[in-house]
Design a protein around this motif. Structure first.
Motif, PDB file in Angstrom:
ATOM      1  N   UNK A 107       0.856  -1.185   0.000  1.00 36.92           N
ATOM      2  CA  UNK A 107       0.000   0.000   0.000  1.00 36.92           C
ATOM      3  C   UNK A 107       0.890   1.232   0.000  1.00 36.92           C
ATOM      4  N   UNK A 108       0.661   2.122  -0.956  1.00 36.94           N
ATOM      5  CA  UNK A 108       1.415   3.379  -1.031  1.00 36.94           C
ATOM      6  C   UNK A 108       0.426   4.526  -0.850  1.00 36.94           C
ATOM      7  N   UNK A 109       0.824   5.501  -0.042  1.00 38.59           N
ATOM      8  CA  UNK A 109      -0.051   6.625   0.290  1.00 38.59           C
ATOM      9  C   UNK A 109       0.589   7.919  -0.193  1.00 38.59           C
ATOM     10  N   UNK A 110      -0.102   8.607  -1.095  1.00 37.03           N
ATOM     11  CA  UNK A 110       0.306   9.941  -1.525  1.00 37.03           C
ATOM     12  C   UNK A 110       1.622  10.033  -2.242  1.00 37.03           C
ATOM     13  N   UNK A 129      -1.419  -6.521  -6.728  1.00 32.30           N
ATOM     14  CA  UNK A 129      -1.195  -6.530  -5.283  1.00 32.30           C
ATOM     15  C   UNK A 129      -0.643  -5.199  -4.789  1.00 32.30           C
ATOM     16  N   UNK A 130      -0.876  -4.160  -5.581  1.00 37.81           N
ATOM     17  CA  UNK A 130      -0.469  -2.807  -5.202  1.00 37.81           C
ATOM     18  C   UNK A 130      -1.710  -1.945  -5.032  1.00 37.81           C
ATOM     19  N   UNK A 131      -1.850  -1.316  -3.887  1.00 35.93           N
ATOM     20  CA  UNK A 131      -2.960  -0.404  -3.598  1.00 35.93           C
ATOM     21  C   UNK A 131      -2.389   1.003  -3.517  1.00 35.93           C
ATOM     22  N   UNK A 132      -2.908   1.882  -4.369  1.00 34.68           N
ATOM     23  CA  UNK A 132      -2.443   3.265  -4.428  1.00 34.68           C
ATOM     24  C   UNK A 132      -3.535   4.167  -3.892  1.00 34.68           C
ATOM     25  N   UNK A 133      -3.216   4.898  -2.808  1.00 34.15           N
ATOM     26  CA  UNK A 133      -4.155   5.853  -2.217  1.00 34.15           C
ATOM     27  C   UNK A 133      -3.701   7.252  -2.601  1.00 34.15           C
ATOM     28  N   UNK A 144      -4.752   8.852   6.478  1.00 30.84           N
ATOM     29  CA  UNK A 144      -4.789   7.554   5.808  1.00 30.84           C
ATOM     30  C   UNK A 144      -3.666   6.646   6.309  1.00 30.84           C
ATOM     31  N   UNK A 145      -2.487   7.206   6.522  1.00 33.53           N
ATOM     32  CA  UNK A 145      -1.363   6.403   7.012  1.00 33.53           C
ATOM     33  C   UNK A 145      -1.657   5.839   8.389  1.00 33.53           C
ATOM     34  N   UNK A 146      -2.172   6.674   9.276  1.00 35.49           N
ATOM     35  CA  UNK A 146      -2.469   6.205  10.634  1.00 35.49           C
ATOM     36  C   UNK A 146      -3.549   5.139  10.634  1.00 35.49           C
ATOM     37  N   UNK A 147      -4.590   5.309   9.815  1.00 34.26           N
ATOM     38  CA  UNK A 147      -5.671   4.321   9.788  1.00 34.26           C
ATOM     39  C   UNK A 147      -5.187   2.986   9.232  1.00 34.26           C
ATOM     40  N   UNK A 148      -4.342   3.019   8.216  1.00 27.59           N
ATOM     41  CA  UNK A 148      -3.812   1.776   7.642  1.00 27.59           C
ATOM     42  C   UNK A 148      -2.910   1.055   8.632  1.00 27.59           C
ATOM     43  N   UNK A 149      -2.125   1.818   9.386  1.00 26.38           N
ATOM     44  CA  UNK A 149      -1.261   1.193  10.394  1.00 26.38           C
ATOM     45  C   UNK A 149      -2.109   0.529  11.470  1.00 26.38           C
ATOM     46  N   UNK A 150      -3.114   1.235  11.948  1.00 25.12           N
ATOM     47  CA  UNK A 150      -3.970   0.677  12.997  1.00 25.12           C
ATOM     48  C   UNK A 150      -4.716  -0.567  12.515  1.00 25.12           C
ATOM     49  N   UNK A 151      -5.120  -0.559  11.232  1.00 21.98           N
ATOM     50  CA  UNK A 151      -5.866  -1.692  10.689  1.00 21.98           C
ATOM     51  C   UNK A 151      -4.959  -2.859  10.319  1.00 21.98           C
ATOM     52  N   UNK A 152      -3.641  -2.640  10.348  1.00 22.55           N
ATOM     53  CA  UNK A 152      -2.684  -3.702   9.975  1.00 22.55           C
ATOM     54  C   UNK A 152      -3.076  -4.276   8.607  1.00 22.55           C
ATOM     55  N   UNK A 153      -3.285  -3.363   7.641  1.00 23.59           N
ATOM     56  CA  UNK A 153      -3.917  -3.738   6.379  1.00 23.59           C
ATOM     57  C   UNK A 153      -2.930  -3.988   5.246  1.00 23.59           C
ATOM     58  N   UNK A 154      -1.620  -3.963   5.496  1.00 26.00           N
ATOM     59  CA  UNK A 154      -0.672  -4.096   4.390  1.00 26.00           C
ATOM     60  C   UNK A 154       0.530  -4.931   4.816  1.00 26.00           C
ATOM     61  N   UNK A 155       1.072  -5.655   3.828  1.00 25.39           N
ATOM     62  CA  UNK A 155       2.330  -6.359   4.077  1.00 25.39           C
ATOM     63  C   UNK A 155       3.496  -5.404   4.157  1.00 25.39           C
ATOM     64  N   UNK A 156       3.382  -4.269   3.454  1.00 24.04           N
ATOM     65  CA  UNK A 156       4.332  -3.156   3.558  1.00 24.04           C
ATOM     66  C   UNK A 156       3.583  -1.888   3.232  1.00 24.04           C
ATOM     67  N   UNK A 157       3.805  -0.859   4.036  1.00 22.99           N
ATOM     68  CA  UNK A 157       3.159   0.436   3.850  1.00 22.99           C
ATOM     69  C   UNK A 157       4.233   1.484   3.581  1.00 22.99           C
ATOM     70  N   UNK A 158       4.071   2.205   2.466  1.00 22.63           N
ATOM     71  CA  UNK A 158       4.998   3.280   2.104  1.00 22.63           C
ATOM     72  C   UNK A 158       4.184   4.556   1.990  1.00 22.63           C
ATOM     73  N   UNK A 159       4.570   5.575   2.756  1.00 21.31           N
ATOM     74  CA  UNK A 159       3.810   6.823   2.795  1.00 21.31           C
ATOM     75  C   UNK A 159       4.752   8.009   2.637  1.00 21.31           C
TER      76      UNK A 159
END
Length: 280
Positions: A107-110, A129-133, A144-159
Motif C-alpha cells: 500500500x502506497x499513500x500519496x 497486489x499494489x494499492x495506491x491511495x 490515511x497512514x495512521x488508519x492503515x497502520x492501525x488496521x494492519x492492512x498491508x504487508x508493507x506500507x509506504x507513505x
C-alpha cells in the motif's frame, strides 16, 4: 577541597554485596550477571537485537548494517532524499517482491507521481497486489497512514509525509508497534536535522554508476560512518545496457581527461609569448 572516602574496613573499594539466608548466614552475591539478564543487555558499540521480526532488504551490504539484518516490522523507517519519487522504488523493490510472493499487498499513500505500471513489472511487482491511495493534502496522507497502520492492512506500507511534525511521527511510531509489516516514511533530506521517533533513519541518493548511496543516520547501534554503495540498475535497463554504459563514471573521466589535454595543448607547438611559432 577534595574529600577522600574510606569504607568501614579501611579499604578504598566498596564491599561485595551480600545476602542473608533465613538462618542469618551471609552469602556473597555472584560477580557475574545471570545469563538471562546478560543476554538482554544491549551495549552501544554493537548492533542491537530487534524486538520484532525483520524483512530482508535484498541488499546484503545494507542488511549487514541493520539490526536484525533487514527492514524492521512493527516499527517506522524513514527514508530521506533530496527529490521524492526518484529512488524509493529501487531501494524498496527487492523487499516488496518478497511481500508480494507471500500473497500480501503493498500500500502506497500519496506518492508525488503516479506509479508506473510497466516499471513496476520490470521490478518484479504485480500491480494487482499494489494499492495506491491518492491523497494530495498533508492531513489526508497523515490520516490515511495512521488508519492503515492501525488496521494492519498491508504487508508493507509506504507513505510520503514531507510535512510531518515530530509529534505526528511519534504517534505513528506508537501505532506501528501493532503493525506486522514494515512502515516506510519518505521524507525530504532537510528532515535530517529534526528529531524523530523512528528507530531507523537513512539518507539515500543516486550514484553515477546506477547505484544507490545510503548513509544510516540513526539505528540501534554504533554510528554509521561513510556511505553504502548498493548496485541498483533501474528495471528494464538491465538487459539493454552495454558494458560501457554500466559504468558512466569511466566515460565521464575519459572525456574530462581528453578535454584537459586539449586545453593544455603541446608546449612545443607554442611560442613563449603565447602566439604560434612562425613556420620556417
Amino acid at each position: 577541597m577534595a574529600i577522600s572516602l574510606l569504607w568501614a574496613d579501611g579499604e578504598n573499594t566498596p564491599p561485595v554485596p551480600q545476602s542473608f539466608t533465613p538462618s542469618g548466614v551471609a552469602q556473597r552475591w555472584p560477580v557475574g550477571l545471570p545469563h538471562a539478564v546478560e543476554a538482554a543487555i544491549w551495549r552501544g558499540d554493537a548492533l542491537g537485537s530487534p524486538v520484532t521480526t525483520t524483512l530482508r532488504t535484498g541488499f546484503e551490504t545494507l542488511d549487514a548494517e541493520l539490526p536484525g539484518n533487514g527492514w524492521p516490522c512493527q516499527s517506522l523507517t524513514e527514508v530521506l532524499q533530496v527529490q521524492p519519487s526518484v529512488l524509493e522504488w529501487r531501494l524498496l523493490a527487492p523487499a516488496m517482491r518478497v511481500v508480494v510472493a507471500q500473497g500480501k499487498q503493498i500500500v502506497v499513500v500519496g506518492p508525488p507521481k503516479a506509479p508506473h505500471l510497466p516499471g513496476l513489472r520490470h521490478l518484479g511487482l504485480d500491480e494487482r497486489q499494489l494499492v495506491w491511495i491518492n491523497a494530495d493534502k498533508p492531513v489526508e496522507r497523515l490520516w490515511a497512514t495512521e488508519q492503515l497502520i492501525k488496521a494492519n492492512a498491508a504487508g508493507m506500507l509506504v507513505s510520503w509525509l514531507p510535512q510531518a511534525r515530530q509529534e505526528q511521527v511519534r504517534r505513528l511510531q506508537v501505532c506501528a508497534q501493532g503493525c506486522d509489516g514494515p512502515v516506510i516514511l519518505c521524507r525530504p533530506e532537510s528532515a535530517a536535522h529534526e528529531a524523530s521517533a523512528a528507530p531507523l533513519r537513512l539518507q539515500a541518493r543516486l550514484g553515477v554508476d546506477w547505484e544507490l548511496h545510503v548513509h544510516l543516520l540513526k539505528r540501534k547501534g554504533p554510528p554509521h560512518e561513510g556511505e553504502l554503495r548498493l548496485p541498483s540498475i533501474p528495471g528494464g535497463l538491465e538487459a539493454v545496457l552495454t558494458p560501457r554504459l554500466r559504468y558512466p563514471s569511466r566515460l565521464i573521466a575519459a572525456r574530462q581527461s581528453r578535454e584537459l589535454s586539449h586545453a593544455v595543448g603541446s608546449p612545443s607547438s607554442r611560442h613563449p609569448s603565447g602566439r604560434p611559432a612562425a613556420a620556417h
